[in-house]
Design an enzyme around this catalytic site. Sequence first.
Site, short mmCIF file in Angstrom:
data_model
loop_
_atom_site.label_atom_id
_atom_site.label_comp_id
_atom_site.label_asym_id
_atom_site.label_seq_id
_atom_site.Cartn_x
_atom_site.Cartn_y
_atom_site.Cartn_z
N LYS A 147 67.02 32.95 52.13
CA LYS A 147 66.23 31.78 52.51
C LYS A 147 67.06 30.50 52.57
O LYS A 147 66.50 29.42 52.73
CB LYS A 147 65.08 31.61 51.53
N SER A 192 57.29 27.92 45.16
CA SER A 192 56.40 28.24 44.04
C SER A 192 57.01 27.89 42.68
O SER A 192 56.29 27.51 41.77
CB SER A 192 56.01 29.72 44.08
N THR A 196 59.49 32.15 46.59
CA THR A 196 60.59 31.29 46.94
C THR A 196 60.67 30.10 46.03
O THR A 196 59.67 29.41 45.78
CB THR A 196 60.52 30.75 48.38
N GLY A 203 67.48 25.24 53.37
CA GLY A 203 66.75 26.23 52.59
C GLY A 203 65.28 26.08 52.92
O GLY A 203 64.81 24.96 53.15
#
Length: 185
Positions: free
Chosen positions: A44, A137, A12, A58
């Site tokens: 997401k 990430s 993500t 989000g």
Amino acid sequence: MADSDFPGWHGTTIVGVKKNNEVVIAGDGQVSLGQTVIKGTARKVRRLSPGGHDVVAGFAGSTADAFTLLERLEAKLEATPGQLQRASVELAKDWRTDKYLQKLEAMLIVTDGQNLLVITGAGDVLEPEHEVAAIGSGGNFALAAARAMMDTEKDAETIARDAMAIASDICVYTNGRLTVEKVPA
């Protein structure tokens, strides 16, 4: 298998950009377990409409944990209609003090068009500098790319999409399948 042996969920990148008359939140669709892509089309970024007020959120982290937080945020927004910042602070307080919520592993970027906020499990509700926020990430890659584009002629959506493209080229836990939602500022 011990917790330390578990490869862990990764993935993500979520970026929020506020520029001119719009706020955009964009997120990729990849969910990975260790070195394996489990799903490439996860959604997401979500639109919430408690009490008729448009809010976009989000999330990065565990999906189940994020949905728990989104439900809690919606309840807080229903209790404080049109007050995203107050609802976010109330959620962060609960998240920090409730023993069940403390175990949740996720972060949120939320906007109502006026506010752009990052909510963390450490009890933080952060208003980002430079009208850009990013988590996940590939968040640092997307953040750097978006900030570099803020002084260009590009609009918020183009900046968010371009920043996500850069993050997906660098971060193996981020793909280019985007969900993009915008709210007028």
